[in-house]
Motif scaffolding. Sequence first.
Motif, PDB file in Angstrom:
ATOM      1  N   SER A 198       0.835  -1.209   0.000  1.00  0.00           N
ATOM      2  CA  SER A 198       0.000   0.000   0.000  1.00  0.00           C
ATOM      3  C   SER A 198       0.864   1.250   0.000  1.00  0.00           C
ATOM      4  O   SER A 198       0.575   2.211  -0.725  1.00  0.00           O
TER       5      SER A 198
ATOM      6  N   VAL B 247      -4.982   3.701   6.108  1.00  0.00           N
ATOM      7  CA  VAL B 247      -4.945   2.356   5.517  1.00  0.00           C
ATOM      8  C   VAL B 247      -4.280   1.377   6.483  1.00  0.00           C
ATOM      9  O   VAL B 247      -4.749   0.261   6.672  1.00  0.00           O
TER      10      VAL B 247
ATOM     11  N   LEU C 287      -8.489  -6.673   3.836  1.00  0.00           N
ATOM     12  CA  LEU C 287      -8.928  -5.769   2.770  1.00  0.00           C
ATOM     13  C   LEU C 287      -8.051  -5.818   1.529  1.00  0.00           C
ATOM     14  O   LEU C 287      -8.519  -5.589   0.429  1.00  0.00           O
TER      15      LEU C 287
ATOM     16  N   PRO D  54      -5.324  -1.257  -1.533  1.00  0.00           N
ATOM     17  CA  PRO D  54      -6.295  -0.421  -2.243  1.00  0.00           C
ATOM     18  C   PRO D  54      -5.673   0.261  -3.457  1.00  0.00           C
ATOM     19  O   PRO D  54      -4.456   0.251  -3.639  1.00  0.00           O
ATOM     20  N   HIS D  55      -6.531   0.875  -4.247  1.00  0.00           N
ATOM     21  CA  HIS D  55      -6.087   1.722  -5.349  1.00  0.00           C
ATOM     22  C   HIS D  55      -6.017   3.145  -4.807  1.00  0.00           C
ATOM     23  O   HIS D  55      -6.934   3.599  -4.116  1.00  0.00           O
TER      24      HIS D  55
ATOM     25  N   ILE E  31      -8.802   6.715  -1.780  1.00  0.00           N
ATOM     26  CA  ILE E  31      -8.466   5.322  -1.509  1.00  0.00           C
ATOM     27  C   ILE E  31      -9.683   4.498  -1.896  1.00  0.00           C
ATOM     28  O   ILE E  31     -10.796   4.782  -1.447  1.00  0.00           O
ATOM     29  N   GLU E  32      -9.470   3.460  -2.713  1.00  0.00           N
ATOM     30  CA  GLU E  32     -10.596   2.636  -3.161  1.00  0.00           C
ATOM     31  C   GLU E  32     -10.281   1.153  -3.026  1.00  0.00           C
ATOM     32  O   GLU E  32      -9.201   0.705  -3.417  1.00  0.00           O
ATOM     33  N   TRP E  33     -11.244   0.432  -2.481  1.00  0.00           N
ATOM     34  CA  TRP E  33     -11.224  -1.020  -2.511  1.00  0.00           C
ATOM     35  C   TRP E  33     -12.427  -1.422  -3.344  1.00  0.00           C
ATOM     36  O   TRP E  33     -13.574  -1.119  -2.992  1.00  0.00           O
TER      37      TRP E  33
ATOM     38  N   THR F  24     -14.964   3.652  -0.990  1.00  0.00           N
ATOM     39  CA  THR F  24     -14.111   4.754  -1.410  1.00  0.00           C
ATOM     40  C   THR F  24     -13.966   5.747  -0.271  1.00  0.00           C
ATOM     41  O   THR F  24     -14.955   6.122   0.350  1.00  0.00           O
TER      42      THR F  24
ATOM     43  N   ALA G 191     -16.221  -1.639   6.206  1.00  0.00           N
ATOM     44  CA  ALA G 191     -15.149  -2.421   5.572  1.00  0.00           C
ATOM     45  C   ALA G 191     -15.355  -3.913   5.829  1.00  0.00           C
ATOM     46  O   ALA G 191     -15.110  -4.737   4.942  1.00  0.00           O
TER      47      ALA G 191
END
Length: 165
Positions: free
Chosen positions: A51, A87, A96, A99-100, A111-113, A122, A160
């Motif tokens: 990450s 994160v 998780l 993330p992107h 931050i996106e999962w 998001t 989450a």
Amino acid sequence: MTAVAIANQTGFPWSGTDRGATPEAQAIPRKVTALAESFLAAEHGSCVRQSREALAEAVEECSVPDWDGYGAAPANPMSASWAERIVGAFPASLGLGVPHFSFDPEGDALIEWIVRRDRMLTLSVGADGEIRYAARISGFKRTGIEIYADTLPQDLVETARRLVA
């Protein structure tokens, strides 16, 4: 009596008790728990490292004014710092994953999962640690605005948890 419950990433539980007939048998659930915790810690450490690398790449890509060709502000270093902390604060047991990361036109970290099209979370992280989040999880929708203060807000952790359930 001690009961042990361990769930893998798919949520399938393993459970046992310390009611074995011998001391060795009673120790098995404790050993399994220790092994599972060790595995989770190692995997979480790897996800945290990955990450950080992904966040560093996003910061580098978005570090100059007008990085998007539409007048975007550069990535805010304070926002990026908060994003890294946030994160890393998610419990390892959630699984998780990495993330992107990206940045919005004002320089806040995104931050996106995304598990699949109908399962995503998001977060937008401001330079002051403010977290704005939205989730869509198979018909369940949640949005919120919270301030990160050394622990994640419980609503965000529960959201989450739903994402990976």
